[in-house]
Motif scaffolding. Sequence first.
Motif, PDB file in Angstrom:
ATOM      1  N   MET A   1      -9.349  -4.739   7.031  1.00 16.30           N
ATOM      2  CA  MET A   1      -8.518  -5.095   5.864  1.00 16.30           C
ATOM      3  C   MET A   1      -7.214  -4.326   5.871  1.00 16.30           C
ATOM      4  O   MET A   1      -6.183  -4.826   5.466  1.00 16.30           O
ATOM      5  N   VAL A   2      -7.265  -3.076   6.380  1.00 19.19           N
ATOM      6  CA  VAL A   2      -6.070  -2.247   6.301  1.00 19.19           C
ATOM      7  C   VAL A   2      -4.935  -2.806   7.136  1.00 19.19           C
ATOM      8  O   VAL A   2      -3.775  -2.549   6.859  1.00 19.19           O
ATOM      9  N   GLN A   3      -5.278  -3.575   8.203  1.00 18.08           N
ATOM     10  CA  GLN A   3      -4.228  -4.081   9.064  1.00 18.08           C
ATOM     11  C   GLN A   3      -3.647  -5.395   8.550  1.00 18.08           C
ATOM     12  O   GLN A   3      -2.808  -5.996   9.199  1.00 18.08           O
ATOM     13  N   GLN A   4      -4.090  -5.890   7.402  1.00 17.06           N
ATOM     14  CA  GLN A   4      -3.592  -7.154   6.882  1.00 17.06           C
ATOM     15  C   GLN A   4      -2.253  -6.998   6.158  1.00 17.06           C
ATOM     16  O   GLN A   4      -1.634  -7.988   5.812  1.00 17.06           O
ATOM     17  N   GLU A   5      -1.847  -5.776   5.886  1.00 19.42           N
ATOM     18  CA  GLU A   5      -0.573  -5.553   5.191  1.00 19.42           C
ATOM     19  C   GLU A   5       0.481  -5.093   6.188  1.00 19.42           C
ATOM     20  O   GLU A   5       0.296  -4.107   6.893  1.00 19.42           O
ATOM     21  N   ALA A   6       1.580  -5.817   6.268  1.00 20.11           N
ATOM     22  CA  ALA A   6       2.667  -5.454   7.196  1.00 20.11           C
ATOM     23  C   ALA A   6       3.550  -4.370   6.601  1.00 20.11           C
ATOM     24  O   ALA A   6       3.967  -3.448   7.300  1.00 20.11           O
ATOM     25  N   VAL A   7       3.851  -4.466   5.299  1.00 22.42           N
ATOM     26  CA  VAL A   7       4.723  -3.485   4.629  1.00 22.42           C
ATOM     27  C   VAL A   7       4.099  -3.103   3.299  1.00 22.42           C
ATOM     28  O   VAL A   7       3.708  -3.978   2.519  1.00 22.42           O
ATOM     29  N   ILE A   8       3.991  -1.809   3.054  1.00 14.20           N
ATOM     30  CA  ILE A   8       3.527  -1.319   1.753  1.00 14.20           C
ATOM     31  C   ILE A   8       4.510  -0.257   1.272  1.00 14.20           C
ATOM     32  O   ILE A   8       4.840   0.685   2.005  1.00 14.20           O
ATOM     33  N   VAL A   9       5.011  -0.443   0.073  1.00  9.72           N
ATOM     34  CA  VAL A   9       5.899   0.539  -0.561  1.00  9.72           C
ATOM     35  C   VAL A   9       5.223   1.006  -1.837  1.00  9.72           C
ATOM     36  O   VAL A   9       4.791   0.188  -2.652  1.00  9.72           O
ATOM     37  N   ARG A  10       5.116   2.315  -2.015  1.00 11.64           N
ATOM     38  CA  ARG A  10       4.453   2.859  -3.187  1.00 11.64           C
ATOM     39  C   ARG A  10       5.287   3.964  -3.833  1.00 11.64           C
ATOM     40  O   ARG A  10       5.733   4.896  -3.166  1.00 11.64           O
ATOM     41  N   ASN A  11       5.489   3.789  -5.133  1.00 12.08           N
ATOM     42  CA  ASN A  11       6.176   4.797  -5.967  1.00 12.08           C
ATOM     43  C   ASN A  11       7.534   5.198  -5.394  1.00 12.08           C
ATOM     44  O   ASN A  11       7.914   6.367  -5.388  1.00 12.08           O
ATOM     45  N   ALA A  12       8.276   4.224  -4.898  1.00 13.94           N
ATOM     46  CA  ALA A  12       9.552   4.505  -4.241  1.00 13.94           C
ATOM     47  C   ALA A  12      10.617   4.892  -5.259  1.00 13.94           C
ATOM     48  O   ALA A  12      10.848   4.177  -6.249  1.00 13.94           O
ATOM     49  N   ILE A  13      11.249   6.023  -5.013  1.00 18.02           N
ATOM     50  CA  ILE A  13      12.379   6.477  -5.836  1.00 18.02           C
ATOM     51  C   ILE A  13      13.543   6.777  -4.891  1.00 18.02           C
ATOM     52  O   ILE A  13      13.389   7.481  -3.894  1.00 18.02           O
TER      53      ILE A  13
END
Length: 693
Positions: A1-13
């Motif tokens: 499942m972890v490889q199904q996301e190409a780009v993840i952005v979290r809490n970007a400031i």
Amino acid sequence: MVQQEAVIVRNAIKRYEKGQLVFDGLNMTVSKGSIYGLLGASGCGKTTLLSCIVGVRYLDSGEIWVLGGNPGSKGSGIPGPRVGYMPQEISLVGEFSVNSALYYFGRINGLDDEEIETRHKFFSDLLQLPPADRLVKNMSGGQQRRVSFAAALIHKPELLILDEPTVGLDPILRENIWAYLSQITEKENITVLITTHYIEETKDANKIGLMRCGKLLAESAPQKLLERFQCSYLEEAFLKLCEIQNNTLNNEVTRFKAEDTSSDVFSENEYERTKVISEYKEVSKHQISRLKIFKALLTKNGIQYFRYYGGLVFAIIFPIIQIFVFIMAIGDDPKDLKIGIVNDEAGTCGSNFGNVWNDEITCHFGNLSCRFLHNFDNSIATQEYYNKVSEASHVVQNGKLSGLLYFSQNFSEALQKRMEEGVFTKDSDLLASQIQVSLDMSDRQIGLFLQMKLFKRFLEIYKDIMKDCKYSSKLANPPIRFEEPIYGTTDLNYADYVAPTYMLTLIFFLATTVSTTLIITDRMQGVWDRSIVQGVKTEDILLSHIFIQSISIAIHTVMIVLLFFPIWGLECKGSIFTVIVLTFLVGFCGLMHGFIISVMCKDHIMANYCSAGSFYPLLIMSGCIWPVEGMPKGLRWFSYALPTTLPSISLRGVIYKGYSISESQVYIGFLLSIGWILCSFMMTILRVRSKSL
């Protein structure tokens, strides 16, 4: 499942330099093998977000994972060939043809020439590209964007990031592009992240994100977003989301997602999942040879340099013009000077050339003022006669004469008494025996020139008088004797003094101008950043520029040496090879100086200001206009640290003294040049690696 996301952005400031907030805790997820449409008003930060995803910029805080790794981390392949990037700007070299643009981006991404040719033919049909030999600078805006789009797709990247690729394209071509994007995501599992002004065209995207005020207002499939807000068009849904955000007191909006995805709340489970992803590193499928990339850079820089015809003409013609102007304008004796004559002894002389006769007891003089003025030609100054000193002085004051000569009524008689009576000569006779010279010394060089010429003229005539009187001509010599110079010649003129420093200053600023222009052009056109995104190292870009421009410096060195020595006739007592090497090194210093300017300045205007601002202090303090010894001690030591001062002294030692490189006066110039080159290169590297560039 972890490889199904190409780009993840979290809490970007992210904040701009002036403190303006761009991202305020932004979260985004792009699934592999899908099309993600990122929408938002101009200036909302879409382009900045994309540049952070590809590793060109960095977040102030928060985390980004791209294809399982952090951008810029070892083995992530980002920046690198795993990503294809089309910036909002065209980001192509203006001197590129369609063919050379695709070959450049294909080669730096590891493709063979045969693969590039095959894909070129495919994209020519798909995107209706201009003819292969058409230069980018001669294309329309739409044609340029199509070539830029093809350059991003040429190597079939895993992640394709497109910043407004369809701007300026006709609707049919836009539909063809979207159809192709849908095809490659479905069949080749390529992920597409695209921004666009045309909100409605993202109806074919698998997911869209609506960005406003540093956050995503929504992240959902287009159809489900329309159903959620009961709208027919995406623009209506976007407007409703904006109204909700404006009406919410804390400026936070619930993000609506597809029913089969988790809620927008960043849960503990999702946090754990992203922790796993952050630990996952997928190494690039193959490593591209740095030598292959370097060859592509050399080809690109060569095309850029040799197809920029204006710059090429400047690089070849400018030094020739500068040297010929120097040869013609500097060093010759001043001409067309005028000097006033007031001769109370013999008037205008006419055919009277002065008399000297010997009656076997003593020598008699008559009208010697005429002998002094005879053959007083334009090599000194043109004579203009006046009746009174006050009249001639007035003309000098008006700037029409460079000075005046006055001969007293009894000049010859007094000169005779001065010679015969020696120490018993009366003061009145001593005064009358003098040629009284009053010069306009406001122009110091003209005044000193006339002083020297008039003094030499007097000694020549006085020696002739001694010979006519059958005395030893040595009686006319002053009580000081200048022997043959240890170095140089007695007729060394100002041009000979200036020439070594002028040679080095000229090649220094030729190299500075060329290097500044090319690198700033690369950066302003976006080619620099786009190359970095594809995995090209900053050091390789700089080294490729150095290699190509070293050829230019070598050509300038040969031109300068040929024009000054064989053509002008400047004699070199030392090794001409030493002269060539030192001149080349100072040109290389200029190249590095241009690099520093180009990475410190953001545009050509500021770079020109910096270049011109550094040129004049360098020229003035290098000893070119006036000897360094004429400066205060503190300023003198600062002058010695400049890149042309000590090398000029070294070059003067080689040319006029015949010194070899083993002499301290010579090798100190070499050491300073090498030190400047190394320090400048390190400063350039540090600057381009900093986040502020």
